[in-house]
Design a protein around this motif. Structure first.
Motif, PDB file in Angstrom:
ATOM      1  N   LYS A  67      -7.784   5.452   3.962  1.00 19.53           N
ATOM      2  CA  LYS A  67      -8.642   4.369   4.463  1.00 19.53           C
ATOM      3  C   LYS A  67      -8.014   3.008   4.174  1.00 19.53           C
ATOM      4  N   LYS A  68      -7.443   2.855   2.961  1.00 16.00           N
ATOM      5  CA  LYS A  68      -6.807   1.589   2.595  1.00 16.00           C
ATOM      6  C   LYS A  68      -5.608   1.306   3.497  1.00 16.00           C
ATOM      7  N   PHE A  69      -4.824   2.368   3.768  1.00 16.59           N
ATOM      8  CA  PHE A  69      -3.662   2.201   4.647  1.00 16.59           C
ATOM      9  C   PHE A  69      -4.098   1.877   6.070  1.00 16.59           C
ATOM     10  N   LYS A  70      -5.169   2.541   6.522  1.00 12.97           N
ATOM     11  CA  LYS A  70      -5.681   2.294   7.869  1.00 12.97           C
ATOM     12  C   LYS A  70      -6.152   0.850   8.020  1.00 12.97           C
ATOM     13  N   ASN A  71      -6.818   0.327   6.987  1.00  8.46           N
ATOM     14  CA  ASN A  71      -7.288  -1.068   7.031  1.00  8.46           C
ATOM     15  C   ASN A  71      -6.107  -2.040   7.076  1.00  8.46           C
ATOM     16  N   ALA A  72      -5.086  -1.750   6.243  1.00  7.39           N
ATOM     17  CA  ALA A  72      -3.917  -2.641   6.199  1.00  7.39           C
ATOM     18  C   ALA A  72      -3.180  -2.635   7.538  1.00  7.39           C
ATOM     19  N   TYR A  91      -9.381   7.920   0.215  1.00  8.02           N
ATOM     20  CA  TYR A  91      -9.456   6.489  -0.100  1.00  8.02           C
ATOM     21  C   TYR A  91      -8.143   5.787   0.265  1.00  8.02           C
ATOM     22  N   GLU A  92      -7.005   6.419  -0.096  1.00  2.29           N
ATOM     23  CA  GLU A  92      -5.701   5.825   0.211  1.00  2.29           C
ATOM     24  C   GLU A  92      -5.465   5.767   1.719  1.00  2.29           C
ATOM     25  N   VAL A 132       0.838  -1.206   0.000  1.00  2.00           N
ATOM     26  CA  VAL A 132       0.000   0.000   0.000  1.00  2.00           C
ATOM     27  C   VAL A 132       0.872   1.254   0.000  1.00  2.00           C
ATOM     28  N   ASN A 139       1.202   3.945  -3.122  1.00  2.00           N
ATOM     29  CA  ASN A 139       0.809   5.325  -2.870  1.00  2.00           C
ATOM     30  C   ASN A 139       1.938   6.300  -3.189  1.00  2.00           C
ATOM     31  N   ARG A 145      -7.807  11.284  -4.329  1.00  2.00           N
ATOM     32  CA  ARG A 145      -8.100   9.989  -3.693  1.00  2.00           C
ATOM     33  C   ARG A 145      -7.344   9.830  -2.369  1.00  2.00           C
TER      34      ARG A 145
END
Length: 576
Positions: free
Chosen positions: A217-222, A214-215, A195, A199, A211
């Motif tokens: 959020k993706k990093f937070k999930n990972a 969105y990025e 991720v 990015n 975005r």
């Protein structure tokens, strides 16, 4: 696995041997000091023999200084050995990756390989230092301290025989439950690195499309998933400290209780009890060190498995037993070639490709997105191997040619142009490390790059940022073409490499190719018909199959796809 890793100790064998030797000598000194302390109390102070106290005190100070020296030497050699092993492992992994084919790299992913080169090697380095120092020190300290405590009072020391097995069972339980969580945790490390890498390398695209949320959020999930597996592992490891503390305080209470009664009964001296307390601390701290070491080793085991996985991976592109080291000419032939990225014959990217290209010809390749144009040309320098059939260069199967020889004779400007941090001149010399300034300028003139380079204040000594972000897309393409020309290849492949330049510059580049390198076979993948209409042969690909082969005039008469592309582009030009 462990035997595989041991091979990378190499020149650090002596340091790996000296570290445990010096740490053993350090332990001997530390174990003898409490016995000397008992002598001071029970003999010197009990009999008011002050000279004896001074004598033993000086000896103890000498032993403490010697212990300090041995400890410092063991620490130094352990650091040298562990850092050296890490260096050898990183070099081995890096060299191994250099031999990987694209398929091998796709298998692991770039982010995972980066994690293995950094985090995993660091974990193994730390574990190795612990093994040759702490895991030597702790068992020796445990055995010697137990021996000395039994020498002082065997009845009191029996308490240790109950505590040690309890701790051993507890540690085994902790280690076996924690290891699977560490395995999952490192896979999540790969995801986090992926991720971050995506990015940072595509930050301009992220900002252009707004975005960032969105990025994030993706990093937070990972990182959330990584956190969860870390918590799961740490929850189990958290039992380590309280179990150790419970054992330590239980032992101290028992020895205090029974030791006081032995002193009252006259079967034990005060100095002996005090020394025994020191040995209790040494024994239990040894067990604590062992438990901490096992935590690190457990974590490093997962990392070691991932490292060995890379080291054991065999590239699916290897030289023949006696490879050919010379290529006759730049002719190319595809004979009944099928290709699949997954090596699945039922999932082909290219099928039944039959093409014959004479040396020195200019060949254009057209096709829609996903028609496998890039896949076709990547088999010429053996970036991938054909799943079925043969690819011949100079009349020889590419699998029989030495890979280095083959790639030295094939220059390829990839679809994604890559420049490295450094000067323009340094980047261009990737094509020929020994190229003179005159050669560099001539190649740039052919690629229509000299004009804009001369406009820079530092000209060919201009510093390029990583990825060439301080030059435009068209300038980057022309620099990459010049770099390829410096190789003086028998085959030049341009994979949509003039898409960012205007039609006039494109035409000048093609004119220079025709006049300056007539004997080089030129393959041009393009989206514009104008880029290939002068080619000796044009190949039209559709869904991984050859839809048509011929000259510009022939395809205008016979090929529907070519007619459609030509008409749409011609109408667009007319409207403009």
């Amino acid at each position: 696995m462990y035997r595989k890793l041991m091979a990378y100790i190499k020149e650090y064998k002596l340091a790996s041997l000296l570290a445990p030797i010096f740490v053993s000598l350090e332990v001997v000194m530390e174990v003898l000091i409490p016995m000397m302390m008992a002598q001071i109390i029970d003999v010197g102070l009990a009999n008011n023999n002050i000279p004896y106290v001074y004598k033993i005190g000086i000896i103890m100070m000498g032993m403490a200084l010697v212990s300090l020296l041995f400890g410092a030497l063991s620490g130094r050699y352990a650091a040298v050995a562990s850092a050296g092993v890490a260096k050898n492992l990183r070099q081995a992994i890096y060299h191994k990756i250099q031999d990987f084919s694209f398929a091998n790299i796709d298998k692991f992913s770039t982010s995972s390989l980066v994690t293995r080169l950094t985090t995993d090697v660091t974990n193994v380095q730390n574990a190795y230092q612990v093994i040759i120092r702490m895991l030597v020190r702790a068992p020796i300290m445990l055995v010697f301290a137990l021996f000395m405590s039994f020498q002082l009072n065997a009845r009191l020391s029996v308490i240790f025989l109950f505590v040690i097995p309890f701790l051993g069972i507890a540690l085994y339980f902790i280690m076996t439950r924690a290891h699977p969580n560490f395995v999952k945790m490192f896979k999540k490390y790969d995801l986090v690195n992926l991720v971050v890498q995506e990015n940072l390398t595509s930050i301009r695209t992220v900002k252009a499309y707004v975005r960032e949320d969105y990025e994030n959020k993706k990093f937070k999930n990972a990182t959330g998933e990584l956190q969860q597996y870390s918590i799961n592992a740490e929850k189990i490891l958290a039992f380590n400290s309280p179990i150790m503390q419970l054992s330590m305080y239980f032992t101290i209470i028992m020895i205090s209780w029974f030791g006081a009664q032995f002193i009252i009964g006259g079967s034990m001296e005060t100095g002996q009890l005090m020394s025994l307390f020191t040995y209790v601390t040494q024994i239990l701290s040894s067990l604590m060190m062992i438990s901490m070491s096992f935590v690190m080793v457990t974590m490093a085991k997962s990392s070691a498995e991932r490292i060995v996985e890379v080291l054991d991976e065999e590239s699916d592109l290897t030289n023949a037993a006696s490879p050919l080291t010379q290529i006759n000419d730049g002719s190319i032939e595809f004979k009944n070639v099928d290709f699949s990225y997954s090596k699945d014959p039922n999932n082909l990217a290219l099928s039944q490709i039959n093409i014959k290209i004479e040396s020195g010809q200019t060949v254009g390749i057209l096709g829609g997105t996903g028609s496998a144009k890039t896949s076709l040309v990547q088999m010429i320098p053996r970036l991938y191997d054909a799943t079925n059939g043969q690819v011949l260069v100079g009349g020889q199967d590419v699998r029989d040619i030495d890979i280095e020889t083959l790639r030295d004779n094939v220059a390829m400007v990839l679809q994604k142009n890559v420049l490295f941090s450094g000067t323009i001149k340094e980047n261009l010399r990737w094509g020929d490390a020994n190229a003179s300034d005159a050669d560099i300028i001539h190649a740039c003139q052919l690629a229509q790059a000299d004009e804009f380079i001369q406009s820079f204040p530092d000209k060919y000594d201009t510093i390029l940022d990583q990825g060439g972000t301080n030059v435009s897309g068209g300038q980057k393409q022309r620099l990459c073409i010049a770099r390829a020309l410096l190789k003086k290849p028998k085959i030049l492949i341009l994979d949509d490499s003039t898409s960012a330049v205007d039609t006039k510059t494109d035409a000048l580049i093609r004119k220079a190719f025709k006049e300056e390198i007539p004997n080089t076979t030129k393959i041009i993948i393009a989206q514009r018909v104008s880029s290939v209409e002068d080619a000796d042969m044009i190949i039209v690909l559709d869904d991984g199959k050859i839809n048509g082969i011929g000259t510009h005039e022939e395809l205008l008469k016979t090929n529907a796809i070519y007619q459609e592309v030509y008409e749409s582009q011609t109408k667009g030009d007319d409207q403009e």
